[in-house]
Scaffold this motif. Structure first.
Motif, PDB file in Angstrom:
ATOM      1  N   GLY A 104       0.812  -1.217   0.000  1.00 12.51           N
ATOM      2  CA  GLY A 104       0.000   0.000   0.000  1.00 12.51           C
ATOM      3  C   GLY A 104       0.842   1.263   0.000  1.00 12.51           C
ATOM      4  O   GLY A 104       0.734   2.100  -0.907  1.00 12.51           O
ATOM      5  N   PRO A 105       1.706   1.433   1.026  1.00 12.17           N
ATOM      6  CA  PRO A 105       2.515   2.646   1.084  1.00 12.17           C
ATOM      7  C   PRO A 105       3.353   2.864  -0.170  1.00 12.17           C
ATOM      8  O   PRO A 105       3.481   3.999  -0.656  1.00 12.17           O
ATOM      9  CB  PRO A 105       3.427   2.442   2.295  1.00 12.17           C
ATOM     10  N   LYS A 106       3.886   1.777  -0.741  1.00 11.04           N
ATOM     11  CA  LYS A 106       4.695   1.917  -1.959  1.00 11.04           C
ATOM     12  C   LYS A 106       3.873   2.552  -3.059  1.00 11.04           C
ATOM     13  O   LYS A 106       4.320   3.453  -3.759  1.00 11.04           O
ATOM     14  CB  LYS A 106       5.129   0.524  -2.433  1.00 11.04           C
ATOM     15  N   ILE A 107       2.652   2.059  -3.217  1.00  7.47           N
ATOM     16  CA  ILE A 107       1.823   2.549  -4.301  1.00  7.47           C
ATOM     17  C   ILE A 107       1.366   3.968  -4.034  1.00  7.47           C
ATOM     18  O   ILE A 107       1.167   4.755  -4.955  1.00  7.47           O
ATOM     19  CB  ILE A 107       0.658   1.568  -4.528  1.00  7.47           C
ATOM     20  N   HIS A 108       1.251   4.321  -2.752  1.00  6.87           N
ATOM     21  CA  HIS A 108       0.871   5.695  -2.462  1.00  6.87           C
ATOM     22  C   HIS A 108       2.089   6.610  -2.410  1.00  6.87           C
ATOM     23  O   HIS A 108       2.040   7.687  -1.839  1.00  6.87           O
ATOM     24  CB  HIS A 108       0.047   5.755  -1.182  1.00  6.87           C
TER      25      HIS A 108
ATOM     26  N   CYS B 172      -3.073  -9.133   7.231  1.00 11.20           N
ATOM     27  CA  CYS B 172      -3.971  -8.334   6.386  1.00 11.20           C
ATOM     28  C   CYS B 172      -4.366  -7.040   7.103  1.00 11.20           C
ATOM     29  O   CYS B 172      -4.516  -5.992   6.466  1.00 11.20           O
ATOM     30  CB  CYS B 172      -5.217  -9.127   6.019  1.00 11.20           C
ATOM     31  N   ILE B 173      -4.541  -7.124   8.416  1.00 11.94           N
ATOM     32  CA  ILE B 173      -4.844  -5.902   9.165  1.00 11.94           C
ATOM     33  C   ILE B 173      -3.640  -4.962   9.106  1.00 11.94           C
ATOM     34  O   ILE B 173      -3.778  -3.765   8.855  1.00 11.94           O
ATOM     35  CB  ILE B 173      -5.228  -6.236  10.623  1.00 11.94           C
ATOM     36  N   ALA B 174      -2.438  -5.538   9.266  1.00 13.70           N
ATOM     37  CA  ALA B 174      -1.223  -4.718   9.187  1.00 13.70           C
ATOM     38  C   ALA B 174      -1.114  -4.062   7.819  1.00 13.70           C
ATOM     39  O   ALA B 174      -0.750  -2.888   7.695  1.00 13.70           O
ATOM     40  CB  ALA B 174       0.011  -5.577   9.458  1.00 13.70           C
ATOM     41  N   ARG B 175      -1.465  -4.813   6.785  1.00 19.18           N
ATOM     42  CA  ARG B 175      -1.400  -4.278   5.434  1.00 19.18           C
ATOM     43  C   ARG B 175      -2.348  -3.090   5.282  1.00 19.18           C
ATOM     44  O   ARG B 175      -2.006  -2.082   4.666  1.00 19.18           O
ATOM     45  CB  ARG B 175      -1.774  -5.386   4.448  1.00 19.18           C
ATOM     46  N   ALA B 176      -3.547  -3.227   5.891  1.00 23.05           N
ATOM     47  CA  ALA B 176      -4.501  -2.124   5.813  1.00 23.05           C
ATOM     48  C   ALA B 176      -4.012  -0.927   6.633  1.00 23.05           C
ATOM     49  O   ALA B 176      -4.208   0.220   6.238  1.00 23.05           O
ATOM     50  CB  ALA B 176      -5.868  -2.582   6.305  1.00 23.05           C
ATOM     51  N   LEU B 177      -3.349  -1.202   7.772  1.00 23.39           N
ATOM     52  CA  LEU B 177      -2.884  -0.102   8.616  1.00 23.39           C
ATOM     53  C   LEU B 177      -1.717   0.650   7.991  1.00 23.39           C
ATOM     54  O   LEU B 177      -1.477   1.805   8.311  1.00 23.39           O
ATOM     55  CB  LEU B 177      -2.453  -0.634   9.992  1.00 23.39           C
ATOM     56  N   ALA B 178      -0.995  -0.034   7.100  1.00 24.07           N
ATOM     57  CA  ALA B 178       0.228   0.551   6.563  1.00 24.07           C
ATOM     58  C   ALA B 178      -0.024   1.798   5.723  1.00 24.07           C
ATOM     59  O   ALA B 178       0.878   2.616   5.545  1.00 24.07           O
ATOM     60  CB  ALA B 178       0.981  -0.486   5.738  1.00 24.07           C
ATOM     61  N   THR B 179      -1.223   1.965   5.204  1.00 19.73           N
ATOM     62  CA  THR B 179      -1.490   3.197   4.445  1.00 19.73           C
ATOM     63  C   THR B 179      -1.937   4.306   5.383  1.00 19.73           C
ATOM     64  O   THR B 179      -2.376   5.356   4.950  1.00 19.73           O
ATOM     65  CB  THR B 179      -2.581   2.990   3.377  1.00 19.73           C
TER      66      THR B 179
END
Lengths: 257, 295
Positions: free
Chosen positions: A114-118, A163-170
């Motif tokens: 997520g963060p990479k893409i943002h 998956c929660i961590a992935r969502a939190l990363a943005t």
């Protein structure tokens, strides 16, 4: 045009209606979701609870053939406005799904995706985000030595926390959880619930659950849906101790559903 | 007759059918390889074919087969993946999509000789190139493209929906989701499909008869200037492939050892296709294991 939104309200639904083709799936919803609280949505299968949670980040659009009317105010923006930017909305309103769905990539890549893409490119910055997000979901100690291992090698409960961590990363403001524990064993379920309680200090959480005990254990407010309608929504304690509607009482005492 | 007996009979019938299938395959393979191995040696693989004397090899034909395959894949893979992405991700269900899908299916089931005649009209005559590798590769592209589109579409569609949702829910755009989530996850399927279709292209003869031609100029394997007619790399030269060679020696060959050359060439062809198949399986499982993290 937009109705005034109180400071503590993150979302405010105004006469929200939704149709799948001819099927009227959500009917005249009027309620709000408060900041830094856990709001549970309960109700029998087919009551529209999953449909509703998907409107909050407009994932509902991928269902196709969907028509909506009314307003969903996210702070002061109406999500049903055509000009809404899906990318920034979904960056602010993260989502965790029923079934853990890590990408077939490494643990690190999953969180950094997520963060990479943002737009975050610096390795050190990404490293920090990955560590912070994994610490947030209490997974860091379990995986810090194998961040490059495939995410699919983790257990089901670990995958869901990933998956929660992935969502939190943005760095979202809101976390939507669509029956996040329905595919997990009891111990993993408790871990996710404890995690939700921890996360509400920083995030607003909306959780769909078919498990009434879960709603009672974790949420501040509970909304009961039936056939696409909101029957009642109030403080969780009050809803379970003293439901004002007969149908709520029937449902929570197990008479149907 | 009780149900247990019926069940036993049904089981034996299906086992019999499976045995007929496997038996046919092994008999055929055994026959081809048995006769082929008697002929194949290094000399056979590395010497030029002969027009009327005994003892010719299949060096140029073997090279041509791989080269035509390579050029064909250069066209089909990007086009096919693009078409597959369109069909799987962008095409809205409706009349137009149904029409495109029907076209793909019809194209996939066209007899290859018809594709060859079409190639003769368009890529040989209309372009004025004559019999060339390029014409052959384009004809094979027509022949192979629908298969690759289909394979890619299926591979992309079989990626779990949850993965796509996960990516979209992170605020990632559709195209970026395709690029970073769907295509990598579909990659093993696409690769397997591409290699399997490569086997089909490699063995194709009818579509090449009138497009790449039945002859090969004298090739000089030290000449790597792709514009020289004697260079193996020149795509504007005629090229007889292995399967076309088999057809030719059998129908118009005047060499005394027609049988041996045909046996050897057939075996090489079959072995190559077999290698493509095994490679596809092996690569597919290796990549799958690596991605799913199982040992």
């Amino acid at each position: 045009m937009a109705t005034a939104v109180k400071e503590k309200e993150v979302f405010k639904m105004k006469d929200l209606n939704l149709w799948y083709g001819q099927n009227h799936a959500l009917k005249n919803l009027n309620f709000s979701i408060n900041k830094k609280e856990i709001t549970s949505i309960i109700g029998p299968s087919g009551c529209g609870k999953s449909t509703f949670i998907k409107t909050l980040n407009l994932m509902i659009y991928s269902a196709g053939n969907v028509r909506m009317s009314g307003e969903i105010l996210y702070h002061n923006k109406n999500l049903l406005d055509n000009k809404i930017d899906l990318v920034s909305l979904r960056k602010d309103v993260g989502m965790v799904f029923q079934k853990a769905n890590p990408f077939p990539k490494s643990i690190y890549e999953n969180v950094a995706y997520g963060p990479k893409i943002h737009g975050i490119k610096k390795k050190s910055e990404l490293d920090d985000i990955v560590e912070e997000s994994l610490i947030n979901v209490a997974l860091w100690d379990e995986v810090k030595d194998r961040l490059n291992a495939p995410a699919l090698g983790l257990s089901g409960g670990q995958q869901q926390r990933l998956c929660i961590a992935r969502a939190l990363a943005t760095k979202p403001e809101v976390l939507l959880m669509d029956e996040p524990t329905s595919a997990l064993d009891p111990i993993s379920t408790i871990k996710i619930e404890e995690l939700a309680l921890e996360l509400k200090k920083d995030f607003t959480i909306v959780m769909v659950t078919h498990n009434m005990q879960q709603a009672a254990r974790v949420s501040d407010e509970t909304a009961f849906f039936l056939m696409g309608e909101l029957i009642e929504k109030k403080d969780t304690d009050k809803l379970f101790a003293n439901p004002s509607d007969k149908r709520t009482e029937d449902y929570i005492t197990g008479r149907f559903g | 007759m009780n149900s247990r007996v019926t069940d036993k009979i049904a089981t034996s019938i299906f086992v019999l059918f499976a045995a007929i299938m496997a038996g046919t395959l092994f008999a055929l393979l055994g026959y081809i390889l048995y006769h082929g191995f008697a002929v194949i040696d290094l000399d056979f693989l590395t010497s030029n074919s002969s027009s009327f004397r005994e003892g010719g090899g299949i060096k140029n034909q073997l090279f041509n087969s791989f080269y035509v395959l390579f050029i064909t894949m250069l066209f089909t893979v990007p086009l096919g993946i693009g078409g597959g992405i369109y069909m799987a991700e962008y095409a809205k269900p409706g009349k137009v999509t149904d029409f495109i899908r029907t076209c793909i299916e019809v194209l996939a089931s066209l007899p290859s000789i018809v594709v060859g005649m079409f190639g003769l009209l368009v890529f040989v005559a209309w372009t004025g190139w004559g019999y060339t590798i390029l014409s052959g590769a384009l004809a094979l592209t027509v022949f192979n493209l629908p298969v690759i589109v289909r394979v890619c579409e299926d591979a992309i569609r079989s990626v779990p929906r949850e993965l796509k949702e996960a990516s979209l829910a992170l605020g990632v755009t559709h195209w970026h989701t395709i690029k970073t989530v769907l295509l990598p996850a579909a990659f093993p399927g696409i690769l397997t499909g591409v290699i399997l279709s490569a086997g089909r292209v490699f063995g194709e003869a009818a579509a090449l008869l009138f497009t790449a031609g039945l002859t090969t100029p004298n090739l000089d394997f030290t000449n790597w200037n792709p514009f020289n007619i004697h260079s193996p790399l020149n795509i504007f030269r005629p090229a007889e492939t292995l399967s076309v060679h088999i057809w030719k020696v059998n129908t118009q060959g005047i060499i005394p050892d027609v049988r041996e050359v045909a046996d050897g060439a057939s075996a090489v062809l079959v072995i190559s296709v077999l290698i493509f198949n095994l490679l596809a399986r092996w690569l597919g499982s290796v990549i799958h294991k690596r991605m799913s993290g199982s040992k």
